[in-house]
Design a protein around this motif. Structure first.
Motif, PDB file in Angstrom:
ATOM      1  N   SER A   1       0.839  -1.210   0.000  1.00 35.97           N
ATOM      2  CA  SER A   1       0.000   0.000   0.000  1.00 35.97           C
ATOM      3  C   SER A   1       0.868   1.251   0.000  1.00 35.97           C
ATOM      4  N   LEU A   2       1.886   1.278   0.851  1.00 37.63           N
ATOM      5  CA  LEU A   2       2.761   2.446   0.952  1.00 37.63           C
ATOM      6  C   LEU A   2       3.565   2.633  -0.334  1.00 37.63           C
ATOM      7  N   GLY A   3       4.142   1.538  -0.860  1.00 37.70           N
ATOM      8  CA  GLY A   3       4.915   1.633  -2.106  1.00 37.70           C
ATOM      9  C   GLY A   3       4.060   2.111  -3.266  1.00 37.70           C
ATOM     10  N   ASN A   4       2.856   1.526  -3.375  1.00 35.65           N
ATOM     11  CA  ASN A   4       1.954   1.908  -4.462  1.00 35.65           C
ATOM     12  C   ASN A   4       1.465   3.350  -4.336  1.00 35.65           C
ATOM     13  N   SER A   5       1.414   3.858  -3.098  1.00 34.87           N
ATOM     14  CA  SER A   5       0.928   5.230  -2.909  1.00 34.87           C
ATOM     15  C   SER A   5       1.820   6.230  -3.643  1.00 34.87           C
ATOM     16  N   LEU A   6       3.128   5.997  -3.637  1.00 33.46           N
ATOM     17  CA  LEU A   6       4.046   6.890  -4.375  1.00 33.46           C
ATOM     18  C   LEU A   6       3.928   6.669  -5.881  1.00 33.46           C
TER      19      LEU A   6
END
Length: 460
Positions: free
Chosen positions: A50-55
């Motif tokens: 989720s965090l990686g995809n957010s960027l």
């Protein structure tokens, strides 16, 4: 005007829209497959994806938003039967998409330190960083693919990108499974396998689009004898003037949802995982409205090319009405199944994760109730934005979306999420407020412009 004038357009709208919708659902399915497979590894791994995809989503919104400039130019030229204008828009658009794809890849890799500044959980950041490198690289083929897709969409050939996405999913699911869990000869890569699987499937999409489009007899004239001498400063300027505000519109919305991911991360990893589940489901239903938005852009561009502004209004309103009906159906579905759907994403047999997973499900169920309502606002704002892009009106909508998302939506999300007991639910109430403000003001903008165009046409 009576209702029948709008409903009789539904059939053609859906003929154009369903391949786009299926194609966009395919994009979302790639992300959902990642989330479901990674969710089985644990809530920390799901939060890392989720965090990686957010960027990556922030960068992707710029690329996809920019590429939408190609469609209205091609669609207008198609209505005018101007083949040289179509060729020029395609070549210049694809050239700019290639440059943009590599630029966005570089930007995302350089932006990795932002994760520490956002005070995300340390174990989540450690997993997210190497995953991000792979998914960031997948932006290069994805944005190049968008150049081909927007060209085909502008010619009302919406089925081709659908076939490309279906093929990508057929490749993605088994490759992901093998690379994440280490099946057969493949190494067990965990979430890195999900990132590599995304790269492979997106490269396949570009190759597929080029082969299929270049072999179509009526399109061969647009593929032969490409030369850099054909690249003209004025055409690049026209695409950039349309593409940049469109990119910013999409950026404002995606960054608002990304801020929601970060706010939920600040609350805790269970809130972040719940946010990811609800966002995956809401994104899937949003693709129906996104498909209609593309149809809105194509059909409004066609009517603009023909100079038939009264029919333009009928066509646009028929698409708005269709989007509202579809999103109400999804809203009812979310309310009915809000306690059931989150279980699809988590392994409830893992006893070490059981307490965390129960909390994730409880939060996700509440978020889906808010998502049920904002389906409708989100659907309206995106189809009206498509119609405004078809009119090649992008600057004022850019300002409208900024105000709606960042002066209305984000402050509400921040306050309710950080300073009330609503927490993650409060974050989503802010998203709802921003989307509703955007829907109202964008519709007023469309109504004002089309009324003005009809009057000017009657006077002349």
């Amino acid at each position: 005007m009576n209702l029948a004038q709008y409903t009789k357009e539904f059939r053609y709208n859906m003929q154009l829209a369903y391949p786009v919708i299926l194609g966009m659902l395919g994009h979302t399915l790639i992300a959902i497959v990642d989330n479901i497979m990674v969710g089985k590894l644990g809530s920390t791994e799901l939060a890392a994806v989720s965090l990686g995809n957010s960027l990556v989503f922030v960068a992707m919104s710029l690329g996809i938003g920019f590429s939408t400039a190609i469609t209205p130019i091609v669609a207008e030229a198609d209505a005018e039967k101007d083949n040289s204008k179509i060729r020029s828009a395609f070549h210049h658009g694809l050239f700019l998409c290639i440059i943009l794809g590599f630029a966005l890849f570089g930007l995302v890799v350089l932006a990795k330190p932002i994760m520490e500044l956002l005070h995300q959980p340390e174990e989540v950041i450690t997993l997210a960083k190497p995953y991000l490198d792979w998914v960031a690289f997948s932006l290069v083929p994805l944005i190049i693919y968008q150049g081909y897709k927007q060209f085909a969409d502008g010619l009302s050939m919406t089925k081709i990108s659908m076939y490309a996405i279906v093929m990508a999913n057929i490749i993605h699911v088994p490759i992901n499974y093998c690379l994440i869990y280490g099946v057969w000869i493949f190494p067990k890569m965990g979430i890195l396998g999900a990132g590599l699987g995304t790269v492979i499937s997106r490269l396949a999409m570009v190759i597929f689009m080029h082969i299929i489009l270049s072999r179509k007899e009526q399109l061969k004239q647009y593929f032969h004898e490409f030369s850099f001498d054909e690249i003209k400063k004025e055409t690049i300027k026209k695409i950039v003037n349309l593409g940049l505000p469109s990119a910013m519109q999409m950026l404002f919305e995606v960054v608002l949802f990304t801020a929601g991911i970060w706010l939920c991360g600040n609350i805790g990893k269970t809130s972040q995982a719940a946010n990811q589940i609800a966002l995956s489901l809401a994104s899937m239903t949003f693709m129906f409205a996104m498909g209609l938005s593309v149809v809105s852009m194509i059909r409004v561009s066609n009517q603009r090319g023909l100079g038939d502004y009264k029919q333009l209004i009928v066509v646009a309103r028929s698409i708005f009405l269709l989007a509202i009906i579809i999103e109400i159906i999804f809203a009812v579905m979310f309310v009915a199944l809000h306690q059931v759907l989150p279980y699809l994403f988590l392994n409830m047999e893992n006893e070490t994760q059981l307490l965390d997973n129960q909390e994730v499900i409880s939060i996700a169920a509440r978020l889906l109730l808010v998502a049920a309502v904002f389906q409708i606002s989100d659907g309206i704002q995106v189809v009206v934005l498509g119609a405004l892009r078809g009119l090649q009106d992008v600057k004022i909508p850019m300002y409208i979306t900024f105000v709606a998302y960042w002066l209305v939506g984000f402050p509400i999300s921040f306050y309710l999420g950080e300073h009330t007991q609503l927490k993650a639910t409060g974050v989503w109430i802010g998203l709802l407020a921003g989307l509703t403000a955007a829907a109202v003001f964008l519709f007023l903008r469309f109504h004002y412009l089309t009324k003005k165009l009809v009057l000017e046409n009657e006077i002349s």
